[in-house]
Design an enzyme around this catalytic site. Sequence first.
Site, mmCIF file in Angstrom:
data_model
loop_
_atom_site.group_PDB
_atom_site.id
_atom_site.type_symbol
_atom_site.label_atom_id
_atom_site.label_comp_id
_atom_site.label_asym_id
_atom_site.label_seq_id
_atom_site.Cartn_x
_atom_site.Cartn_y
_atom_site.Cartn_z
ATOM 1 N N GLY A 12 20.895 -5.472 14.488
ATOM 2 C CA GLY A 12 22.331 -5.697 14.667
ATOM 3 C C GLY A 12 23.224 -4.646 14.031
ATOM 4 O O GLY A 12 24.440 -4.775 14.033
ATOM 5 N N CYS A 62 2.298 0.882 -20.876
ATOM 6 C CA CYS A 62 2.682 -0.474 -21.268
ATOM 7 C C CYS A 62 4.176 -0.717 -21.136
ATOM 8 O O CYS A 62 4.663 -1.775 -21.490
ATOM 9 C CB CYS A 62 2.198 -0.795 -22.672
ATOM 10 S SG CYS A 62 2.910 0.271 -23.932
ATOM 11 N N TYR A 109 -5.568 2.464 -17.193
ATOM 12 C CA TYR A 109 -5.111 1.085 -17.000
ATOM 13 C C TYR A 109 -3.593 1.015 -16.980
ATOM 14 O O TYR A 109 -2.906 1.928 -17.449
ATOM 15 C CB TYR A 109 -5.653 0.148 -18.089
ATOM 16 C CG TYR A 109 -5.105 0.417 -19.471
ATOM 17 C CD1 TYR A 109 -3.909 -0.163 -19.883
ATOM 18 C CD2 TYR A 109 -5.783 1.237 -20.365
ATOM 19 C CE1 TYR A 109 -3.397 0.076 -21.144
ATOM 20 C CE2 TYR A 109 -5.285 1.487 -21.629
ATOM 21 C CZ TYR A 109 -4.083 0.904 -22.014
ATOM 22 O OH TYR A 109 -3.559 1.156 -23.253
ATOM 23 N N MET A 162 23.396 -1.293 14.751
ATOM 24 C CA MET A 162 23.903 -0.220 15.601
ATOM 25 C C MET A 162 24.217 -0.753 17.005
ATOM 26 O O MET A 162 24.192 -1.938 17.225
ATOM 27 C CB MET A 162 22.931 0.934 15.601
ATOM 28 C CG MET A 162 22.978 1.640 14.256
ATOM 29 S SD MET A 162 21.888 3.023 14.189
ATOM 30 C CE MET A 162 20.361 2.282 14.615
ATOM 31 N N ARG A 218 7.652 -5.056 19.035
ATOM 32 C CA ARG A 218 7.413 -4.324 17.783
ATOM 33 C C ARG A 218 6.577 -5.225 16.895
ATOM 34 O O ARG A 218 6.496 -6.441 17.114
ATOM 35 C CB ARG A 218 8.721 -3.959 17.104
ATOM 36 C CG ARG A 218 9.463 -5.151 16.642
ATOM 37 C CD ARG A 218 10.826 -4.833 16.094
ATOM 38 N NE ARG A 218 11.530 -6.107 16.068
ATOM 39 C CZ ARG A 218 12.823 -6.256 15.941
ATOM 40 N NH1 ARG A 218 13.596 -5.207 15.847
ATOM 41 N NH2 ARG A 218 13.358 -7.448 15.905
ATOM 42 N N ARG A 257 20.800 1.914 24.526
ATOM 43 C CA ARG A 257 20.466 1.131 23.329
ATOM 44 C C ARG A 257 20.043 2.040 22.194
ATOM 45 O O ARG A 257 19.295 2.995 22.406
ATOM 46 C CB ARG A 257 19.274 0.203 23.605
ATOM 47 C CG ARG A 257 19.548 -0.865 24.623
ATOM 48 C CD ARG A 257 18.241 -1.546 25.018
ATOM 49 N NE ARG A 257 18.440 -2.479 26.105
ATOM 50 C CZ ARG A 257 18.727 -3.766 25.939
ATOM 51 N NH1 ARG A 257 18.816 -4.271 24.731
ATOM 52 N NH2 ARG A 257 18.919 -4.545 26.976
ATOM 53 N N HIS A 277 17.196 -7.208 -23.778
ATOM 54 C CA HIS A 277 16.267 -8.056 -24.528
ATOM 55 C C HIS A 277 15.922 -9.308 -23.734
ATOM 56 O O HIS A 277 14.747 -9.662 -23.564
ATOM 57 C CB HIS A 277 16.901 -8.422 -25.885
ATOM 58 C CG HIS A 277 16.047 -9.333 -26.713
ATOM 59 N ND1 HIS A 277 16.167 -10.708 -26.661
ATOM 60 C CD2 HIS A 277 15.032 -9.069 -27.560
ATOM 61 C CE1 HIS A 277 15.274 -11.251 -27.477
ATOM 62 N NE2 HIS A 277 14.567 -10.267 -28.031
ATOM 63 N N SER A 286 -0.745 5.395 -24.846
ATOM 64 C CA SER A 286 -0.173 4.406 -23.935
ATOM 65 C C SER A 286 1.284 4.812 -23.692
ATOM 66 O O SER A 286 2.048 4.982 -24.643
ATOM 67 C CB SER A 286 -0.250 3.010 -24.545
ATOM 68 O OG SER A 286 0.374 2.095 -23.672
ATOM 69 N N LYS A 290 11.982 1.384 18.920
ATOM 70 C CA LYS A 290 12.112 0.770 20.248
ATOM 71 C C LYS A 290 11.562 1.708 21.325
ATOM 72 O O LYS A 290 10.769 1.302 22.171
ATOM 73 C CB LYS A 290 13.586 0.452 20.527
ATOM 74 C CG LYS A 290 13.771 -0.373 21.786
ATOM 75 C CD LYS A 290 15.241 -0.582 22.096
ATOM 76 C CE LYS A 290 15.924 -1.374 21.020
ATOM 77 N NZ LYS A 290 16.485 -2.629 21.416
#
Length: 911
Positions: free
Chosen positions: A107, A863, A883, A109, A352, A98, A468, A795, A29
Amino acid sequence: MAAQETVDHKYVYDFSEGNKDLKDLLGGKGANLAEMTNLGLPVPPGFTITTEACQAYLATGREPDGLAGQIEKHLESLERAMGKRLGDPQDPLLVSVRSGAKFSMPGMMETVLNVGLNDQSVQGLARQASGEGSQAASGGADRFAWDSYRRLIQMFGKTVCEVPGEEFEHALDEAKNAKGTSNDLDLDADDLRGLVDAYKKIFVKHTGREFPQQPREQLDLAIRAVFESWNAERAVLYRRQERIPADLGTAVNVVSMVFGNLGPDSGTGVAFTRDPGSGAQGIYGDYLANAQGEDVVAGIRNTVPLQELEQLDKSSYDELLGIMARLEEHYKDLCDIEFTIERGKLWMLQTRVGKRTAAAAFVIAGQLVDEGLIDLDEALHRVNGAQLAQLMFPRFQLDHEFEAVAKGIGASPGAASGKVVFTSARAVELAAEGESVILVRRETNPDDLNGMIAAKGILTSRGGKTSHAAVVARGMGKTCVSGADEIDVNVPAKRFTVAGQTVNEGDVVSIDGTTGKVYLGEVPVMPSEVVQYFEGSLDPEHIDNALVRAVHRIMTHADGKRRLAVRTNADTGADAARARRFGAEGIGLCRTEHMFLGDRRELVERLILARAEGEREAALAALLPLQRADFEEIFREMDGLPVTVRLIDPPLHEFLPPLEQLAVNVAVAQERGEDVAKEEALLAAVRRMHEENPMLGLRGVRLGLVIPGLFAMQVRAIAEAAVSCARGGGVAKPEIMVPLVGAVQELETVRTEAEKIIAEVVGDSGVEVLIGTMIEVPRAALTAGQIAEAAEFFSFGTNDLTQMGWGFSRDDVEGAFFWRYLELGIFGISPFESIDRDGVGRLVRIAAEEGRAARPGLKLGVCGEHGGDPDSVHFFHEVGLDYVSCSPFRVPVARLEAGRAVVETGGSDSR
Ligand code: PEP
Ligand code: MG
């Protein structure tokens, strides 16, 4: 950060001294108020006390040395600029105090308005408000002044002195009741004067002291309360949820008050420069005449659409639109704004870069490119994989209130409704009849696979994000809620109970795999347009859909930028085909275990029970053509692209019936005098193979070394399938991957046998088969230099690497106790979800470096589940992997994040 208490240290900045890039110091702010001030926009004068002052206060429990003097100095210059003194009895300057942290915490603080009012200055304010040119008649001015005073006592009491807010609200309601109205505007000056008395009594009752009359004391206490609100319980909770660091502290803005409640020519409002819901251009906002900002939030009266301000006050409206255009141009992004009009004069109270939905993020980024405000790199930076993932799931249309009956872990996102079934077989049966079903289990196991394929969604009462059920469901892109422990599942009775209600087989439930919520009954579901686009059924060039066009454009750019290739984890031809449509450039992990289930189970039993050589060989010979056909299908779908096939990994007893069930069956059959020789042999085998810690037992490469012929059969099936593809004109590029290797000797043993088979099968077909390993045991990572001698690729199996690196059982811990670890901040996110950079990530880094040092050009991929996690993709980019591989539905997310990783590291890599 340590408290910095030198007298010279600067703790207070005038708005004219800051700018938008100083958010760390001035909070969002304060930084943006400074930016607007410097743009010459009408911002009420004020100053910002830095986050460093707050940090010092919170660390020591007192204001840092020098702060009081600096506030005094800035207050004096503010008084000079306004030509008024704080709390002056004749003509008071009033200020708001503020909070404003680096990250917006809406909301969470505190704010105190009208600081500087007391029993004298309230009269001065009334005289001022009735001054020349005012539309407020003197009665109105009195009313305004007393209303401002009662607001101060209310906010100050609640925020600074912890007086219960309801007491003030109750007194306000009583005043309205006495007047026979529900509208606060009907209270006149006398009513409000009475209310001030009532409020003061409430204040004394709770604090044991009179409401402070010294303006400077009010100011100091309010500043202190804002500092302290950083550690209020709701703020702490919010930060934890949003992963905002706990040590940032908040800045405090002290701003001259402007009043939107001075009469009908005053008011207050909020506005967005574009629609934060859809991204569409236009004027979006709300306005409330004759009110202060908190009235809008509190919903005291109904706001009107911002457009109506044009009729009420054309000149302020035109000025506001001009400022909004200017702010968008300046910030090059959607801005949200708070403003107040005081007697026809417009004041900007806040701006903002505005929050937006996932769809709006893509649409706005695309529009800003079209408007020439940003380039495509910046557009890519402004969206993210989590947003894209949200856009890829079907959604519930929660138009009317559906109440969740349970909440588990959102294990695989999406929305699914269907009839409850408790067994895999019933799921298959009902699905074949065209029914949508939800498979409900305590937890799933490999046996449930067919049921999971048939079901629209999976709900379990146990297990975490890597159980699983979760892993398999994500692989299939199927909705799954796991670990919903309020649900008590009774499979034999075909029912579950939840929140005192019983749900029987055939009853309909709905599950949301994003939020983890479970609903009774059917909630309507909408498909995702973005998925339709990825699947090729929506052509972005020819449809009028701003979202799909923006996604297409940004994805195309990400693909052009990224260095990481993106592969998929897929075990079936169908999954492979879908992943390819989603942009997968190969398979990074084909788990072969499902190929041992269903009607092949009997062959596995024969393999395990075999005593003589011939029996085992016969079972393997019967499995060979079945596996070959599996691989042929996958190679066909992935024609021309690499396919990493992992040799069988889980302990073999997972493919046998559970010990308890078998023991009961045998005992019952024996009782009846039936012939149970076969079952007894099976039971003996299951007992023999029982392990206390199967995840650390006979699995992975260990199986291959212990069960003769098992890996050889799989290697042969892979090589034969590749050759058969090549003979049919296709291009198969198999990469055989050995799981759970911890020592190079293990890999060498498998490799020697595999090479012989490959040479024999491949002959002169031109097929090339690589042999590599998973790095998923910490010892493998630490001896990667040795292992690389025997591996053509690595991998990283980050699921097991996390399990073994932390010593966390991946099937148990998330549901069991991670909540406590998250609460304590030991980690901010489950390490099974996002890579633990410092620990497990370090193992990856070491293995990558030492592996490549031993074998330059060693191919490196990942992977584990982390391959599709946005933050982890950035890490794998940094470490230099070739990759990432992830479940089909996460392929677009990984593509996007791999592109973002290049843009964000400032690289110009492109492929
Ligand atoms: C891993 O451990 O990361 C991995 C990919 O293997 P799995 O999940 O099958 O154990
Ligand atoms: Mg593993």
